[in-house]
Design an enzyme around this catalytic site. Structure first.
Site, PDB file in Angstrom:
ATOM      1  N   VAL A 286     -34.515  22.541  18.562  1.00  0.00           N
ATOM      2  CA  VAL A 286     -33.203  22.904  18.001  1.00  0.00           C
ATOM      3  C   VAL A 286     -32.309  21.691  17.733  1.00  0.00           C
ATOM      4  CG1 VAL A 286     -33.045  25.295  18.812  1.00  0.00           C
ATOM      5  CG2 VAL A 286     -32.363  23.434  20.336  1.00  0.00           C
TER       6      VAL A 286
ATOM      7  N   GLY B  98     -35.113  29.603  21.609  1.00  0.00           N
ATOM      8  CA  GLY B  98     -35.531  29.542  23.011  1.00  0.00           C
ATOM      9  C   GLY B  98     -36.143  30.849  23.480  1.00  0.00           C
TER      10      GLY B  98
ATOM     11  N   TYR C  80     -23.904  19.529  31.830  1.00  0.00           N
ATOM     12  CA  TYR C  80     -24.238  20.907  31.427  1.00  0.00           C
ATOM     13  C   TYR C  80     -22.973  21.740  31.240  1.00  0.00           C
ATOM     14  CZ  TYR C  80     -26.182  25.656  31.951  1.00  0.00           C
ATOM     15  OH  TYR C  80     -26.517  26.979  31.779  1.00  0.00           O
ATOM     16  N   VAL C  81     -22.106  21.695  32.246  1.00  0.00           N
ATOM     17  CA  VAL C  81     -20.908  22.536  32.200  1.00  0.00           C
ATOM     18  C   VAL C  81     -19.999  22.103  31.042  1.00  0.00           C
ATOM     19  CG1 VAL C  81     -18.882  23.314  33.484  1.00  0.00           C
ATOM     20  CG2 VAL C  81     -21.077  23.081  34.651  1.00  0.00           C
ATOM     21  N   ALA C  82     -19.937  20.793  30.798  1.00  0.00           N
ATOM     22  CA  ALA C  82     -19.144  20.324  29.647  1.00  0.00           C
ATOM     23  C   ALA C  82     -19.739  20.858  28.345  1.00  0.00           C
ATOM     24  CB  ALA C  82     -19.108  18.798  29.637  1.00  0.00           C
TER      25      ALA C  82
ATOM     26  N   LYS D 153     -21.485  23.596  27.965  1.00  0.00           N
ATOM     27  CA  LYS D 153     -21.294  25.048  27.903  1.00  0.00           C
ATOM     28  C   LYS D 153     -19.833  25.414  27.623  1.00  0.00           C
ATOM     29  CE  LYS D 153     -25.547  26.447  28.501  1.00  0.00           C
ATOM     30  NZ  LYS D 153     -26.263  27.094  27.386  1.00  0.00           N
TER      31      LYS D 153
END
Ligand SMILES: NC(=O)c1ccc[n+]([C@@H]2O[C@H](COP(=O)([O-])OP(=O)(O)OC[C@H]3O[C@@H](n4cnc5c(N)ncnc54)[C@H](O)[C@@H]3O)[C@@H](O)[C@H]2O)c1
Length: 247
Positions: free
Chosen positions: A62, A11, A153-155, A157
């Site tokens: 990725v 990225g 997203y939070v899960a 991360k």
């Protein structure tokens, strides 16, 4: 600080990854940048090279092992080793949980978390063989606080932090360091797609430091975690958020 080190950064075409690639190259590393935005990736690599640094651009997603393989193999065939891996590529589109499809949930996890499984499985054997390596995974401060519209997203991360901790335990005997950064609200171009200026200002007001935290702030901590300065650390998560959350 990273003279002649071989660093793989995912990225790296924009934002935090670009800042990491530029800082690493300025410190003597060869920055091997992968991004699904090949044109952007090439632009960053060319600008590093024209400033006297060393960088190579790779186009790829990725999520796909067949895209990751040439990136890893090229580093091994050109330099014989990989010293540093920064798993940075990620996305953060908002979506209300009750309206979220399973496909949206899966896509988030495929890009932000499963990509690390693929990349690490391909890179770690080379580090294990040399009994040396530094891995830095990019998570998010939102894991510590939770955030509406970002459950997927939070899960993902949180998974990155779990992966970091467990992999550090498994890789310690090979002298491989696995650490993690949780950035706060970082001022990147992509921010404007998901956050209003008012929201960004309100977040900043909740920080101890009354300035926006920039990609370079993350890159500097990533440099620390990729160099000898952090040789006594593994399995750790460093919060770089201007003092928004204290963890
Ligand atoms: N910006 C923030 O405030 C913030 C806060 C916490 C965590 N993070 C994390 O930092 C990382 C970088 O975010 P950023 O803010 O620099 O975002 P960004 O959009 O500026 O950069 C992300 C880069 O990743 C690339 N990318 C996305 N999906 C990819 C894929 N499937 N394959 C290959 N490349 C892909 C994009 O093309 C882009 O160049 C992400 O993991 C993000 O979750 C960012």
């Amino acid at each position: 600080m990273l003279k002649d080190r071989v660093a793989l950064i995912s990225g790296g075409a924009t934002g935090i990854g670009e800042a990491i690639a530029r800082l690493f190259a300025s410190q003597g590393a060869h920055a091997c940048i992968l991004d699904r935005d090949l044109a952007g990736c090439r632009k960053v690599a060319e600008s590093i090279v024209s400033a006297g640094g060393k960088a190579t651009a790779f186009g790829g997603d990725v999520r796909r092992r067949e895209d990751i393989a040439p990136w890893v193999e090229s580093a091994i065939s050109s330099f014989g080793r990989i010293d540093v891996l920064v798993n940075n590529a990620g996305v953060y589109p908002r979506q209300a949980f009750l309206d979220m499809s399973a496909a949206q949930w899966d896509e988030m996890h495929d890009i932000n978390l499963k990509s690390m499984f693929h990349t690490l499985q391909m890179v770690l054997p080379h580090m294990v063989a040399r009994r040396a390596g530094k891995v830095v995974n990019i998570s998010s401060v939102t894991f510590h606080m939770g955030m509406a519209l970002l459950t997927h997203y939070v899960a993902s991360k949180g998974g990155v932090i779990g992966l970091t901790r467990s992999l550090a335990r498994e890789m310690g005997e090979y002298n491989i360091h696995v650490n993690c950064i949780t950035p706060g609200a970082i001022k990147v171009d992509a921010e404007a797609k998901v956050v209003t200026e008012e929201q960004a200002q309100a977040w900043m007001a909740s920080q101890c430091l009354q300035r926006r935290i920039m990609p370079l702030d993350i890159a500097r901590v990533c440099l620390f975690l990729s160099s000898e300065l952090s040789d006594g650390m593994t399995g750790q998560t460093l919060n770089v958020d201007g003092g928004w959350v204290m963890h």
